[in-house]
Design a protein around this motif. Structure first.
Motif, short mmCIF file in Angstrom:
data_model
loop_
_atom_site.label_atom_id
_atom_site.label_comp_id
_atom_site.label_asym_id
_atom_site.label_seq_id
_atom_site.Cartn_x
_atom_site.Cartn_y
_atom_site.Cartn_z
N PRO A 3 -6.16 34.04 27.35
CA PRO A 3 -6.28 34.92 28.60
C PRO A 3 -5.47 35.69 29.23
N ASN A 4 -5.89 36.95 29.30
CA ASN A 4 -4.94 37.90 29.94
C ASN A 4 -3.82 38.29 29.12
N ASN A 5 -3.66 37.92 27.92
CA ASN A 5 -2.48 38.01 27.28
C ASN A 5 -1.13 37.20 27.56
N LEU A 6 -1.41 36.22 28.14
CA LEU A 6 -0.21 35.35 29.01
C LEU A 6 0.07 34.45 27.98
N LEU A 7 1.33 33.88 28.14
CA LEU A 7 1.75 32.61 27.12
C LEU A 7 1.31 31.59 28.25
N THR A 8 0.99 30.44 27.59
CA THR A 8 0.64 29.23 28.42
C THR A 8 1.97 28.42 28.23
N VAL A 9 2.46 27.73 29.37
CA VAL A 9 3.32 26.99 29.43
C VAL A 9 2.95 25.54 29.87
N ALA B 360 -4.02 23.14 23.66
CA ALA B 360 -4.51 23.11 25.00
C ALA B 360 -4.64 21.76 25.60
N ARG B 361 -4.62 21.60 27.15
CA ARG B 361 -4.71 20.22 27.55
C ARG B 361 -6.27 19.87 27.64
N LYS B 362 -6.57 18.95 27.56
CA LYS B 362 -8.13 18.38 27.72
C LYS B 362 -8.12 17.72 29.22
N GLN B 363 -9.42 18.04 29.60
CA GLN B 363 -9.61 17.50 31.02
C GLN B 363 -9.22 16.28 31.14
N SER B 364 -8.58 15.74 32.06
CA SER B 364 -8.03 14.48 32.25
C SER B 364 -9.08 13.67 33.10
N MET B 365 -9.36 12.41 32.60
CA MET B 365 -10.31 11.44 33.38
C MET B 365 -9.31 10.23 33.84
N ASN B 366 -10.17 9.49 34.29
CA ASN B 366 -9.68 8.21 34.94
C ASN B 366 -8.91 7.20 33.69
N CYS B 367 -8.15 6.49 34.19
CA CYS B 367 -7.51 5.69 33.13
C CYS B 367 -8.40 4.57 32.87
N ILE B 368 -8.55 4.21 31.58
CA ILE B 368 -9.43 3.22 31.37
C ILE B 368 -9.01 1.76 30.80
N ARG B 369 -7.38 1.99 31.15
CA ARG B 369 -6.72 0.58 30.86
C ARG B 369 -6.78 0.14 29.36
N CYS B 370 -6.62 1.07 28.51
CA CYS B 370 -6.76 0.75 27.05
C CYS B 370 -5.76 0.15 26.67
N SER B 371 -4.60 0.47 27.33
CA SER B 371 -3.28 -0.04 26.89
C SER B 371 -2.66 0.56 25.67
N THR C 116 3.12 36.00 34.83
CA THR C 116 3.57 36.14 33.71
C THR C 116 3.45 35.06 32.55
N ASN C 117 2.74 34.15 33.04
CA ASN C 117 2.37 33.12 32.16
C ASN C 117 1.30 32.20 32.65
N ARG C 118 0.71 31.35 31.98
CA ARG C 118 -0.37 30.41 32.31
C ARG C 118 0.21 28.98 32.44
N TYR C 119 -0.07 28.51 33.40
CA TYR C 119 0.57 27.02 33.53
C TYR C 119 -0.64 25.98 33.26
N ASP C 120 -0.36 24.98 32.31
CA ASP C 120 -1.22 24.15 31.98
C ASP C 120 -0.74 22.96 31.92
N SER C 121 -0.29 22.07 33.14
CA SER C 121 0.06 20.91 33.01
C SER C 121 -0.63 20.22 34.42
N ALA C 122 -0.25 18.94 35.00
CA ALA C 122 -0.58 18.33 35.83
C ALA C 122 -0.47 19.43 37.08
N MET C 123 -1.53 19.56 37.81
CA MET C 123 -1.89 20.65 38.78
C MET C 123 -1.09 20.29 40.15
N THR C 124 0.10 20.04 40.18
CA THR C 124 0.76 20.02 41.30
C THR C 124 1.97 20.71 41.25
#
Lengths: 335, 441, 295
Positions: A3-9, B360-371, C116-124
């Motif tokens: 997307p948009n040629n941006l690096l992912t961080v 890429a990170r995947k959509q985060s879901m509720n914890c299912i306490r799988c340990s 300048t980049n795309r953020y992909d971690s917990a969204m806070t």
């Protein structure tokens, strides 16, 4: 670059394992196939109707509640509602009227699961909560068990009979001698295969053990809970049997009759409602085994697995608070 | 086969670059050398704008106990000393050198002849290591002279050399072990002498059988040094895990390895120590793996510090079309770079290029306490609990749940079937707990 | 019949016994609490926002009762009126403060500030800022992940989906300071509330040199000092290439806004200016000044 040629961080790690909630739930569903097949063989049409209704109504309630009450995106395909549906069906007789199954599903999904915030937040096993609700609300329908094989082509009109546990409880109460009672129940080989009255998923120890083996191999469950429940049941009932074989049935009977194997493999191992650490899981399993035996041997109900699991569910937060994994570098100190 | 007992995960190895011999990368046009590329206090510049420097000349010196010298990796003119963004995106002070030619200090021995540590004393070794700016090359970049100076009252009895390289993809240590075996072993001898220990064990995971064979063969000629093959499990390269795997000793919580008599150094560091002590060569270049599934080819480059990352990527044919992440380090603990202009530092062990599909990170879901997270945690923590405490900002509770024991190996996030960002929250918890502890003092 | 009588008697006995026991235990374990704490808590707004620095309204009430004087006590939600009531209840004098309001000091919308980049971690914001400088070229600016909106108890701050910046609803903001604490970039400031919610402030906190600030964001303050020269009231200071307008000294004359080359000074809730009519602008400023001085 994407997307948009941006690096992912992002924070590390940048790779992830292939496990997912869906995979786990679908594996549980797959593991229940043998038991379901056996119930089709012995209970036929009834098993099909009850299971179908339970699964569909659980999915529908999950969707409706998530969409319109909680106003979140329904996560129908994570498979957890389907698992609840099948387990609920496994825990009721195959001649239960449709509307009761729907009510049970509503309790399981609506009250026991979604009202706590959905998947992962429920303190009690939803299917068991639904089952217990049905049991105390409709005790007659919930304890009229269709006879295996005979009721293969019947649903509501199935001929019913008592479960082995029921025969045992009633007989001992009336003072019948153990020898006569053992004649009234199917022989252990038939019980192992599942040829007896009972809830539709609990009958065949063989099929359940097959499913359990699959779950163990796929690492969906660990051995701690099933083994600790089953061995507690064997030890406790064995002890009582040794003390007085006329008043108490032998441990093998207690293993094969009723829902202890279904409970140990599929219900108590529900990740959400069981402890996190192996030691905690063993405590949990021993507790379930003990309560089950106490209810079966001394209580009013012939069967106590579901009560035992629900009671121990309530102890899970306590167990998790006090049973912690051993930390690295916690005790050992070398010079 | 030995390994550490608690937790761990098995990410696919993907050591694509393990067959590529170490090759020299061409010099950059402008080298950007950050003053803080080691753990501890930033170095203080000793050159000024316009000065001419040679390769290996000291350009910034230690300030404080935990700090390291920095030497010019190139010859040329100091262009400017001003902040430049590092891997975190924040601008940090850096020295820019305009490169001209490649003129080395005369004192550096550039012959390939293997030198021997004749008669050099431990203190001389420590002094040399400090002078030459050696830091731990495994990634933590802890100044090495601090690590080989055993504190008073403590005694080391074993030196462990980390050749585990448990991070997927990375192969720089593997190549170094294959190509510079004798030098590494001589470096180990020097480290042993500095520490005053009789025994050194090189830990190598058995997914590198050639390196195990090669070093075990050579080690026969070096008394006291043995090679220990280890079962493949991440994070075996963690200092505490490696000590446990090799010696069975458990470093106490929040303690240092020296408390159980062990000191751990990376094979790359052993090689750098050899070059520093016996060849008079400061640490100004290192081996960097450039790798990724979608690259035309992969490489292990010998790179001067201060070379921009983009130059390494261009040298393997540029970024592939589907590249989404460029990671400084391995996929488990490396840092994703926000821009490609940042320079290679002493701690850069690899540049990994990944596509969105892989990382890429995947959509985060509720914890299912799988340990699964608690069973994967090599430190025996409960990541699911730490994350929920972190979400609720209950920092004091996180402290009492030992969040500071976490070494951020990422096993919990890796293994979570609900794709929860466990480590993100544990990290923020750690920094807040550290802040609270500092405030208490 | 007999059963009924026995039941009634036994239940009454059990009931009254329990009542007596409960009463005795309650007496035994009674904790004395100053009744004034309840009075003060009744006066307080009950939002439990923590803006006063105490854990909840009761914590504040407790502290007010115990404190020697109310000089250091202030409930930003109740404001001066609330504090006067608290002081009356306790028979003391309240410290008064000028009312303030939260102001977001970043105007770097995507139009102005290049991603300048795309953020992909917990969204806070907290987690993003723990990782790196952010997904734009400006390492000082808003991260746009809305930690400030999450902590607001009063629904007074919202993310604008177009500018990706938080916006404060002046009417709802009680200046409790929760967002100020939540912002890891320290962009939000509590500034003096003016008549008609008028505001003049530098909407930038970039402390880089002018050239790099400008490169990162077209509405960044470049520290050019044009505003410093334009200001007649000595309200502007420049430190680290960044201008700051002292809200107390500022007379809202808007001269700084006119001279700012990067539009990094905001004027909010002012009537529109007449184009290129300097005379009018000046009279208006004068008028404003008179209003302010009369205020």
């Amino acid at each position: 670059m994407s997307p948009n040629n941006l690096l992912t961080v992002s924070h590390s790690p940048h790779v992830f394992g292939s496990e997912s909630v869906q995979k786990i739930m679908y594996r549980v569903l797959l593991a229940m196939v043998p038991a379901f097949a056996v119930s089709l063989i012995f209970f036929g049409v009834g098993a099909l109707i009850v299971t179908g209704v339970a699964v569909v109504s659980c999915l529908v309630f999950e969707y409706l509640i998530a969409r319109f009450l909680l106003k979140v995106k329904p996560t129908l395909w994570d498979g957890s509602a389907a698992v609840t549906g099948v387990l609920l069906a496994f825990n009721v007789p195959s001649n239960l009227p449709v509307w009761m199954i729907v009510v049970g599903s509503l309790v399981a999904i609506g009250i026991a699961k979604m009202s706590f915030g959905g998947l992962g937040k429920n303190p009690f096993n939803p299917a068991l909560a639904g089952r217990i609700f049905l049991l105390v609300s409709f005790p007659v329908q919930m304890t009229s068990w269709p006879k295996a094989v005979e009721s293969r082509f019947a649903y509501l009109d199935a001929t019913t009979g008592a479960t082995p546990l029921g025969i045992m409880k009633e007989g001992l109460k009336n003072g019948q001698p153990m020898v006569d009672l053992l004649k009234d129940i199917p022989d252990y080989g038939q019980m192992f295969l599942g040829n007896m009255s009972g809830s539709l998923g609990e009958i065949s120890a063989l099929a359940l053990l097959l499913g359990g083996l699959y779950l163990l191999i796929k690492k969906v469950i660990t051995w701690h809970i099933p083994v600790s429940i089953l061995s507690t049941v064997v030890l406790f009932t064995g002890l009582m049997w040794l003390i007085n074989p006329d008043k108490f049935a032998d441990p093998l009977f207690h293993l094969l009759a009723g829902g202890v194997i279904l409970g140990a493999i599929f219900m108590a191992t529900d990740m959400v409602t069981s402890p996190m650490t192996p030691v905690g899981q063993i405590i949990f399993g021993v507790g379930i085994g003990l309560i089950t035996c106490l209810i079966r041997l001394f209580g009013a109900y012939p069967e106590g697995v579901s009560f035992a699991i629900l009671i121990m569910n309530a102890f899970v937060p306590l167990i998790d608070k006090y049973v912690k994994p051993k930390r690295f570098g916690e005790v050992v100190k070398h010079g | 086969m030995r390994t550490f007992p608690k937790g761990g995960v098995h990410p696919p190895g993907l050591k694509i670059a393990s067959g590529s011999a170490i090759s020299l990368l061409s010099l950059p046009e402008i080298a950007c050398i950050h003053l803080s590329q080691h753990l501890g206090a930033p170095a203080q510049p000793v050159v000024a704008k316009g000065d001419a420097v040679k390769v290996g000349q000291l350009i910034a010196e230690v300030s404080g106990f935990v700090s390291a010298n920095i030497h010019s990796p190139v010859s040329g003119i100091i262009q400017k000393i001003e902040p430049a963004p590092d891997a975190s995106g924040y601008a940090k002070p850096a020295i820019f050198i305009e490169v001209s030619g490649d003129e080395w200090l005369e004192s550096i021995d550039r012959t390939p002849v293997l030198a021997k540590p004749n008669g050099i004393t431990g203190d001389e070794i420590i002094a040399k290591v400090k002078e030459m700016g050696i830091v731990g090359l495994g990634g933590a970049t802890f100044p090495s002279h601090v690590k080989i100076s055993v504190p008073k009252g403590k005694k080391a009895d074993i030196l462990i050399i980390n050749g585990v390289e448990c991070e997927p993809y990375l192969t720089s240590d593997h190549r170094l072990m294959l190509e510079k075996g004798e030098e590494i072993l001589t470096g180990i001898q020097l480290l042993m002498r500095a520490l005053g220990v009789e025994r050194a064990v090189i830990g190598i995971e058995r997914n590198k059988p050639d390196a195990i064979r090669h070093l075990a063969g050579l080690a026969a000629g070096y008394p006291g040094i043995t090679v220990c093959a280890l079962k493949v499990k991440y994070p075996q390269g963690g200092e505490k895990q490696l000590i446990k795997a090799i010696t069975g000793r458990e470093v106490p919580s929040l303690g240092l390895p020296i408390e159980v008599g062990a000191v751990v150094h990376n094979v790359g560091t052993a090689f750098a120590v050899y070059e520093a002590v016996l060849k008079n060569k400061p640490l100004f270049e290192r081996v960097v793996t450039v790798t990724g599934k979608n690259l035309a080819h992969t490489a292990n480059f010998q790179v001067r510090i201060g070379t921009p990352v983009i130059q390494l990527i261009d040298a393997v044919g540029g970024l592939p079309g589907n590249a989404a992440k460029v990671i400084n380090g391995g996929p488990m603990m490396g840092k994703a770079l926000p821009m490609l202009g940042v320079p290679v530092t002493k701690g850069t062990s690899g540049i990994l290029i990944m596509s969105d599909q892989e990382s890429a990170r995947k959509q985060s879901m509720n914890c299912i306490r799988c340990s699964r997270c608690s069973s994967a945690c090599p430190m025996g923590l409960e990541p699911y609990l730490l994350m929920s405490l972190g979400e609720a900002k209950r920092w004091e509770d996180m402290e009492s749940e030992h969040t500071l024991d976490c070494m951020e190996c990422g096993s919990c996030s890796y293994t979570c079937p609900s794709h929860r960002p466990l480590l993100d929250y544990i990290r923020i918890g750690k920094s807040n707990v550290n802040r609270i502890i500092r405030a208490r003092k | 019949m007999n059963t009924i009588v026995i039941t009634i008697i036994s239940l009454s006995v059990i009931g009254s016994l329990s009542g007596v026991i409960l009463f005795l235990i309650a007496q035994k374990f009674k904790v004395f609490e100053d009744p004034r704490i309840d009075d003060v808590e009744g006066i307080l707004p009950g939002a439990n926002c923590g803006g006063c620095g105490f854990p909840g309204c009761r914590g504040f009430a407790d502290a007010c009762v115990k404190a020697e004087s109310l000089d250091l006590m202030f409930c930003p939600v109740g404001g001066n009126d609330g504090m006067v009531k608290v002081a009356e209840a306790l028979g003391r004098v309240a410290a008064t403060k000028d009312p303030t309001v939260a102001v977001v000091r970043c105007a770097g919308s995507p139009d102005h500030r290049r991603r300048t980049n795309r953020y992909d971690s917990a969204m806070t914001c907290e987690i993003a800022s723990g990782l790196y400088s952010g997904d734009t070229a400006c390492s000082f600016g808003c991260l746009g992940l809305g930690d400030c909106t999450v902590v607001c108890t009063f629904d007074a701050i919202h993310m604008n989906p177009v500018t990706l910046l938080p916006e404060v609803d002046d009417a709802k903001c009680t200046s409790c300071g929760a967002c100020v604490k939540a912002c890891p970039k320290m962009i939000i400031e509590l500034r003096k509330k003016n008549k008609k919610d008028r505001k003049i402030y530098v909407s930038c906190i970039n402390m880089d040199k002018g050239a790099s600030a400008k490169k990162a964001c077209s509405v960044a303050c470049i520290g050019c000092k044009a505003c410093l020269k334009a200001c007649e009231y000595d309200a502007i200071t420049i430190e680290n290439f960044l201008a700051y307008i002292d809200p107390v000294k500022c007379k809202l004359c808007r001269k700084c806004v006119e001279v700012c080359p990067t539009d990094s000074i905001q004027e909010i809730n002012f009537p529109p200016r007449k184009k290129a009519d300097v005379e009018v602008a000046v009279t208006e400023t004068q008028a404003n000044k008179t209003i302010m001085e009369g205020f």
